[in-house]
Structure formats: structure tokens, C-alpha cells
Motif scaffolding. Structure first.
Motif, PDB file in Angstrom:
ATOM      1  N   PHE A 129       0.418  -1.516  -0.223  1.00 40.67           N
ATOM      2  CA  PHE A 129      -0.007   0.014   0.247  1.00 40.67           C
ATOM      3  C   PHE A 129       0.576   1.666  -0.066  1.00 40.67           C
ATOM      4  CE2 PHE A 129      -2.453   3.513   2.162  1.00 40.67           C
ATOM      5  CZ  PHE A 129      -3.452   3.440   1.615  1.00 40.67           C
ATOM      6  N   ASP A 130       1.932   1.309   1.022  1.00 37.87           N
ATOM      7  CA  ASP A 130       2.806   2.884   0.819  1.00 37.87           C
ATOM      8  C   ASP A 130       3.624   2.519   0.002  1.00 37.87           C
ATOM      9  OD1 ASP A 130       2.113   2.976   3.239  1.00 37.87           O
ATOM     10  OD2 ASP A 130       3.183   1.509   4.533  1.00 37.87           O
ATOM     11  N   SER A 131       3.939   1.614  -0.902  1.00 39.19           N
ATOM     12  CA  SER A 131       4.816   1.444  -2.365  1.00 39.19           C
ATOM     13  C   SER A 131       3.573   1.529  -3.346  1.00 39.19           C
ATOM     14  CB  SER A 131       5.396  -0.044  -3.019  1.00 39.19           C
ATOM     15  OG  SER A 131       6.161   0.627  -3.574  1.00 39.19           O
ATOM     16  N   ILE A 132       2.542   1.926  -3.268  1.00 35.13           N
ATOM     17  CA  ILE A 132       1.833   2.116  -4.842  1.00 35.13           C
ATOM     18  C   ILE A 132       1.373   3.542  -4.032  1.00 35.13           C
ATOM     19  CG2 ILE A 132      -0.873   2.058  -5.302  1.00 35.13           C
ATOM     20  CD1 ILE A 132      -0.765  -1.098  -4.693  1.00 35.13           C
ATOM     21  N   PRO A 170      -2.746  -5.213  -0.847  1.00 33.76           N
ATOM     22  CA  PRO A 170      -2.310  -4.377  -0.241  1.00 33.76           C
ATOM     23  C   PRO A 170      -1.774  -3.829   1.254  1.00 33.76           C
ATOM     24  CG  PRO A 170      -3.018  -3.327  -1.763  1.00 33.76           C
ATOM     25  CD  PRO A 170      -4.401  -4.337  -1.434  1.00 33.76           C
ATOM     26  N   GLU A 171      -2.176  -3.610   2.480  1.00 35.33           N
ATOM     27  CA  GLU A 171      -1.584  -3.724   3.519  1.00 35.33           C
ATOM     28  C   GLU A 171      -1.451  -4.246   3.613  1.00 35.33           C
ATOM     29  OE1 GLU A 171      -4.990  -0.807   3.307  1.00 35.33           O
ATOM     30  OE2 GLU A 171      -4.482  -2.871   2.232  1.00 35.33           O
ATOM     31  N   ASN A 172      -1.445  -6.217   3.634  1.00 36.84           N
ATOM     32  CA  ASN A 172      -1.304  -7.146   3.737  1.00 36.84           C
ATOM     33  C   ASN A 172       0.272  -7.700   3.091  1.00 36.84           C
ATOM     34  OD1 ASN A 172      -2.862  -7.417   6.226  1.00 36.84           O
ATOM     35  ND2 ASN A 172      -4.432  -8.609   5.705  1.00 36.84           N
ATOM     36  N   ILE A 173       0.678  -6.714   2.280  1.00 32.06           N
ATOM     37  CA  ILE A 173       1.702  -7.492   1.406  1.00 32.06           C
ATOM     38  C   ILE A 173       3.294  -7.168   1.550  1.00 32.06           C
ATOM     39  CG2 ILE A 173       2.514  -7.842  -1.281  1.00 32.06           C
ATOM     40  CD1 ILE A 173      -0.434  -8.137  -1.435  1.00 32.06           C
ATOM     41  N   LEU A 174       4.408  -7.107   2.116  1.00 31.20           N
ATOM     42  CA  LEU A 174       5.085  -7.347   3.021  1.00 31.20           C
ATOM     43  C   LEU A 174       6.641  -6.624   1.592  1.00 31.20           C
ATOM     44  CD1 LEU A 174       5.835  -8.354   5.804  1.00 31.20           C
ATOM     45  CD2 LEU A 174       3.960  -5.935   5.644  1.00 31.20           C
ATOM     46  N   CYS A 175       7.016  -5.374   0.911  1.00 29.69           N
ATOM     47  CA  CYS A 175       7.809  -5.408   0.462  1.00 29.69           C
ATOM     48  C   CYS A 175       9.923  -5.243   0.872  1.00 29.69           C
ATOM     49  CB  CYS A 175       7.783  -4.362  -0.568  1.00 29.69           C
ATOM     50  SG  CYS A 175       6.076  -4.236  -1.134  1.00 29.69           S
ATOM     51  N   SER A 176       9.961  -5.596   0.179  1.00 31.66           N
ATOM     52  CA  SER A 176      11.362  -5.397   0.808  1.00 31.66           C
ATOM     53  C   SER A 176      12.090  -4.442  -0.546  1.00 31.66           C
ATOM     54  CB  SER A 176      12.776  -6.601   0.423  1.00 31.66           C
ATOM     55  OG  SER A 176      11.965  -8.081  -0.825  1.00 31.66           O
ATOM     56  N   SER A 177      11.107  -4.716  -1.613  1.00 32.28           N
ATOM     57  CA  SER A 177      11.118  -3.312  -2.843  1.00 32.28           C
ATOM     58  C   SER A 177      10.435  -3.302  -2.797  1.00 32.28           C
ATOM     59  CB  SER A 177      12.818  -3.130  -3.148  1.00 32.28           C
ATOM     60  OG  SER A 177      12.277  -4.736  -4.998  1.00 32.28           O
ATOM     61  N   LEU A 240      -2.034  -1.794  -8.909  1.00 30.98           N
ATOM     62  CA  LEU A 240      -1.137  -1.695  -9.153  1.00 30.98           C
ATOM     63  C   LEU A 240      -0.854  -0.624 -10.986  1.00 30.98           C
ATOM     64  CD1 LEU A 240       0.420  -4.857  -8.489  1.00 30.98           C
ATOM     65  CD2 LEU A 240       1.011  -3.048  -7.283  1.00 30.98           C
ATOM     66  N   LEU A 241      -1.862  -1.022 -11.806  1.00 32.11           N
ATOM     67  CA  LEU A 241      -1.647  -1.086 -12.781  1.00 32.11           C
ATOM     68  C   LEU A 241      -2.227   0.604 -12.864  1.00 32.11           C
ATOM     69  CD1 LEU A 241      -2.565  -3.567 -14.987  1.00 32.11           C
ATOM     70  CD2 LEU A 241       0.164  -3.077 -14.587  1.00 32.11           C
ATOM     71  N   THR A 242      -3.164   1.054 -12.401  1.00 30.81           N
ATOM     72  CA  THR A 242      -3.350   2.616 -12.753  1.00 30.81           C
ATOM     73  C   THR A 242      -3.534   4.060 -10.990  1.00 30.81           C
ATOM     74  OG1 THR A 242      -5.748   1.804 -11.171  1.00 30.81           O
ATOM     75  CG2 THR A 242      -5.589   1.124 -14.265  1.00 30.81           C
ATOM     76  N   GLY A 243      -3.405   2.625  -9.926  1.00 32.66           N
ATOM     77  CA  GLY A 243      -3.134   3.596  -8.766  1.00 32.66           C
ATOM     78  C   GLY A 243      -4.532   3.492  -8.154  1.00 32.66           C
ATOM     79  N   LYS A 244      -5.631   3.169  -8.700  1.00 33.70           N
ATOM     80  CA  LYS A 244      -5.980   3.355  -8.356  1.00 33.70           C
ATOM     81  C   LYS A 244      -7.556   2.014  -8.356  1.00 33.70           C
ATOM     82  CE  LYS A 244      -9.076   5.445 -12.241  1.00 33.70           C
ATOM     83  NZ  LYS A 244     -10.201   6.460 -12.572  1.00 33.70           N
ATOM     84  N   PRO A 245      -8.865   2.056  -7.516  1.00 33.71           N
ATOM     85  CA  PRO A 245      -9.028   1.006  -7.498  1.00 33.71           C
ATOM     86  C   PRO A 245     -11.088   0.601  -8.765  1.00 33.71           C
ATOM     87  CG  PRO A 245     -10.220   2.085  -5.206  1.00 33.71           C
ATOM     88  CD  PRO A 245      -9.517   3.009  -6.114  1.00 33.71           C
ATOM     89  N   PRO A 246     -10.782  -0.646  -8.704  1.00 32.67           N
ATOM     90  CA  PRO A 246     -11.279  -0.555 -10.521  1.00 32.67           C
ATOM     91  C   PRO A 246     -12.560  -0.870 -10.487  1.00 32.67           C
ATOM     92  CG  PRO A 246     -11.198  -2.855  -8.913  1.00 32.67           C
ATOM     93  CD  PRO A 246     -10.346  -1.847  -8.092  1.00 32.67           C
ATOM     94  N   PHE A 247     -13.791  -0.239  -9.678  1.00 28.23           N
ATOM     95  CA  PHE A 247     -14.731   0.298  -9.051  1.00 28.23           C
ATOM     96  C   PHE A 247     -15.561   0.889  -7.971  1.00 28.23           C
ATOM     97  CE2 PHE A 247     -14.801  -3.216  -6.422  1.00 28.23           C
ATOM     98  CZ  PHE A 247     -13.726  -4.109  -7.008  1.00 28.23           C
ATOM     99  N   ASP A 248     -16.779   1.721  -8.546  1.00 25.26           N
ATOM    100  CA  ASP A 248     -16.861   2.974  -7.840  1.00 25.26           C
ATOM    101  C   ASP A 248     -17.803   1.685  -7.002  1.00 25.26           C
ATOM    102  OD1 ASP A 248     -17.858   4.666  -5.487  1.00 25.26           O
ATOM    103  OD2 ASP A 248     -18.378   5.586  -6.786  1.00 25.26           O
ATOM    104  N   THR A 249     -18.283   1.844  -5.648  1.00 24.59           N
ATOM    105  CA  THR A 249     -19.293   0.400  -5.507  1.00 24.59           C
ATOM    106  C   THR A 249     -19.342   0.998  -3.225  1.00 24.59           C
ATOM    107  OG1 THR A 249     -20.035  -1.742  -4.960  1.00 24.59           O
ATOM    108  CG2 THR A 249     -18.019  -1.426  -5.091  1.00 24.59           C
ATOM    109  N   ASN A 250     -19.947   0.221  -2.760  1.00 22.94           N
ATOM    110  CA  ASN A 250     -20.018  -0.138  -1.959  1.00 22.94           C
ATOM    111  C   ASN A 250     -21.057  -1.462  -1.555  1.00 22.94           C
ATOM    112  OD1 ASN A 250     -23.137   0.348  -0.815  1.00 22.94           O
ATOM    113  ND2 ASN A 250     -22.512   2.612  -1.834  1.00 22.94           N
ATOM    114  N   MET A 251     -21.118  -1.735  -0.024  1.00 24.83           N
ATOM    115  CA  MET A 251     -21.430  -2.879   0.332  1.00 24.83           C
ATOM    116  C   MET A 251     -22.695  -3.102  -0.141  1.00 24.83           C
ATOM    117  SD  MET A 251     -19.798  -3.430   3.596  1.00 24.83           S
ATOM    118  CE  MET A 251     -19.902  -5.337   4.197  1.00 24.83           C
TER     119      MET A 251
END
Length: 301
Positions: A129-132, A170-177, A240-251
Motif C-alpha cells: 500500500f505504501d509503495s503504491i 496491499p496492506e497485507n503484502i510486505l515489500c523489501s523493494s 497496481l496498474l492504475t493507482g486506483k480501485p477498479p470500481f466504485d461500489t459499496n456493500m
């Protein structure tokens, strides 16, 4: 076919995750194991992050000098049976798996009535998340490199271990780079059985439609399983490819799961294969959604 994408993991070391810092003191296998004080073996340092169940702190092993990340789960508050079962399940799953793109559990300490300590591999560099946020969006090459590693980890979980992560984000994926990523946080992970999973859990922005159907009642419609993880991976790849979510939705709007390829035509027009992969991972019908094996075999990967 080898889906480790050059990671080099052998069958002989799949279950060899108890690489103890001190061989004469076996790690606790569960929250019911004999108490050992973590301070005897580790110098606890600064807080790296806070979560709903507690903190993650940096620690240094006193004997070897190795740095570790320690997930501190608070037991001083009321811990009901379901919470204890979830913690035991997380420990059990982490002890049963070993993959180069999954953060390793080194050992467990339990101080009864105080805290449980999960000593983990330390991945320096923050989370995806921080990397994005920093990069705004990944290049196609960078996104492919990161996704190959994530797919390798999920292939191992789904195909070799029959485990569904259930909280891929993304918050549950850690990055060394930015592209060297490792999957973390198995608090909601579960071995999937023949009748599927029914618990409504995860993070709303990454919910698959079939998980959303479980909202509101124990007797909600249907079951879900491994395709739910593939949906979440599709959301991550789009971001990753666009920098934003793929849809505008709610529950409250199930019909809102329509992937937006129109607002970034300049991006997708140059990445037809990537667009196809995202679209196939974000099919609303889980039976038509790509499996992890199919995603690994996709031409873009």
C-alpha cells in the motif's frame, strides 16, 4: 509446471519452517504451549505498526543478533473462544507452510493472560500500500514482477496446501523493494473443505461478490472458496496498474461490481494482455473466474 518463477523451493523443505534461533528451546506450537518469556531470547525494540489485535515490533535475537518482526497479540482483554481459535488457526497454518514469497513464522511465545508473541521474518521496506502511494502506479514491468510473486504464493496455498487467505490486500503484502513482495497476515486464512467457506470476513474493497452474499446472516446464500482470493488479486493488479480501485461500489450495491476500464483508456490501450487478465480475474461468477493455475499460465504473466 513450476510456478515458483525462479524462487527455488524444494519439496524437502516445504515443512521446515521451525528454523529456531535457539535449537535447545523448541518454539511453542500453540497458545496452550508451555510459557517462555520472550525477553529471555529477544531484545524488543520499536513499534513497526499497530493492528486490531495488537502491535508489530522489531526485535533482535540476543544470541544470534538476527532482526525479527514480532506480532504481539494482547491477551489482557477478554479473549473469547472464537478469537482463541482464530489465533491458534493462524499459528497452525503458518507452521505448516513454507514458501519464499510468504513471510515465515520463526517461533511462538505465550505469556498467559498477557500476550502471545509470533516471531516472524522481518521484511524491511514497508507494505505494498505504501509503495503504491509513493509510486502512484506501477509500470507494466513492475506490476508483472510483483504479481508473479503473489501468484506463486497463492498457487502454493491453493494447490499444495488447500488454504484460502481471505484477506488479500496491499496492506497485507510486505515489500523489501517495490517488486520483491511477500504475503503476510494469515489471521483470516483457513483450510477450505469440500462444502466451502461461509464466514463473512475480509476487507470490503477487496470482497468478491460471493463473499458479499454472506453478509448479514449465518444462513446467508451460498459458499465461497479459492476464487475469492483470485478476485482480490485481480483488484490488487488493477490498482497496481492504475493507482486506483477498479470500481466504485459499496456493500449495499451488489450490482456495483463493474470494472472501470473506460476512465483510464490511455493506460489500458497499451496493455491489452494485462487488461484481459484483470477482466478474467474479476468475473463476477466465481465458476468463470480464472483459477490461480490459469492465471499463472496467462500470456501476460
Amino acid at each position: 509446471m513450476n510456478y515458483n518463477f525462479g524462487a527455488g523451493i524444494g519439496r524437502n523443505n516445504r515443512n521446515n519452517i521451525n528454523n529456531n534461533e535457539h535449537k535447545n528451546n523448541n518454539p511453542a506450537a500453540s497458545p496452550t504451549a508451555t510459557t517462555r518469556r520472550i525477553e529471555t531470547f529477544y531484545d524488543m525494540r520499536e513499534v513497526l505498526g499497530d493492528g486490531t489485535s495488537g502491535q508489530v515490533r522489531r526485535a533482535i535475537h540476543r544470541q544470534s543478533g538476527k532482526e525479527r518482526a514480532v506480532k504481539v497479540i494482547n491477551l489482557r482483554r477478554h479473549v473469547d473462544t472464537s478469537m482463541m481459535e482464530m489465533m491458534e488457526r493462524e499459528v497452525s497454518i503458518l507452521q505448516s507452510i513454507d514458501h519464499p514469497y510468504i513471510v515465515k513464522l520463526v517461533e511462538v511465545f505465550v505469556e498467559h493472560g498477557v500476550a502471545m508473541y509470533l516471531v516472524m521474518e522481518l521484511v524491511k521496506g514497508g507494505d505494498l500500500f505504501d509503495s503504491i502511494v509513493e509510486k502512484q502506479r506501477y509500470t507494466e514491468v513492475e506490476a508483472r514482477r510483483a504479481m508473479r510473486r503473489l501468484l506463486s504464493a497463492i498457487h502454493y496455498l491453493h494447490e499444495d496446501s488447500n488454504i484460502v487467505h481471505r484477506d488479500l490486500k496491499p496492506e497485507n503484502i510486505l515489500c523489501s523493494s517495490p517488486t520483491h513482495v511477500k504475503l503476510a497476515d494469515f489471521g483470516l486464512a483457513k483450510i477450505v473443505k469440500s462444502d466451502g467457506l461461509k464466514t463473512f470476513c475480509g476487507t470490503p474493497a477487496y470482497f468478491a461478490p460471493e463473499v458479499l452474499q454472506r453478509r448479514g446472516t449465518v444462513a446467508g446464500q451460498g459458499r465461497y472458496g479459492k476464487p475469492a482470493d483470485m478476485w482480490s488479486l485481480g483488484v490488487i493488479l488493477y490498482i497496481l496498474l492504475t493507482g486506483k480501485p477498479p470500481f466504485d461500489t459499496n456493500m449495499d450495491e451488489f450490482q456495483g461490481f463493474e470494472v472501470d476500464f473506460e476512465s483510464d483508456l490511455d493506460v489500458w490501450s497499451t496493455m491489452s494482455a494485462a487488461k484481459e487478465l484483470v477482466a478474467q480475474m474479476l468475473r463476477k461468477d466465481p465458476k468463470r473466474r480464472l483459477t490461480v493455475r490459469q492465471a499463472c499460465d496467462h500470456s501476460w504473466i
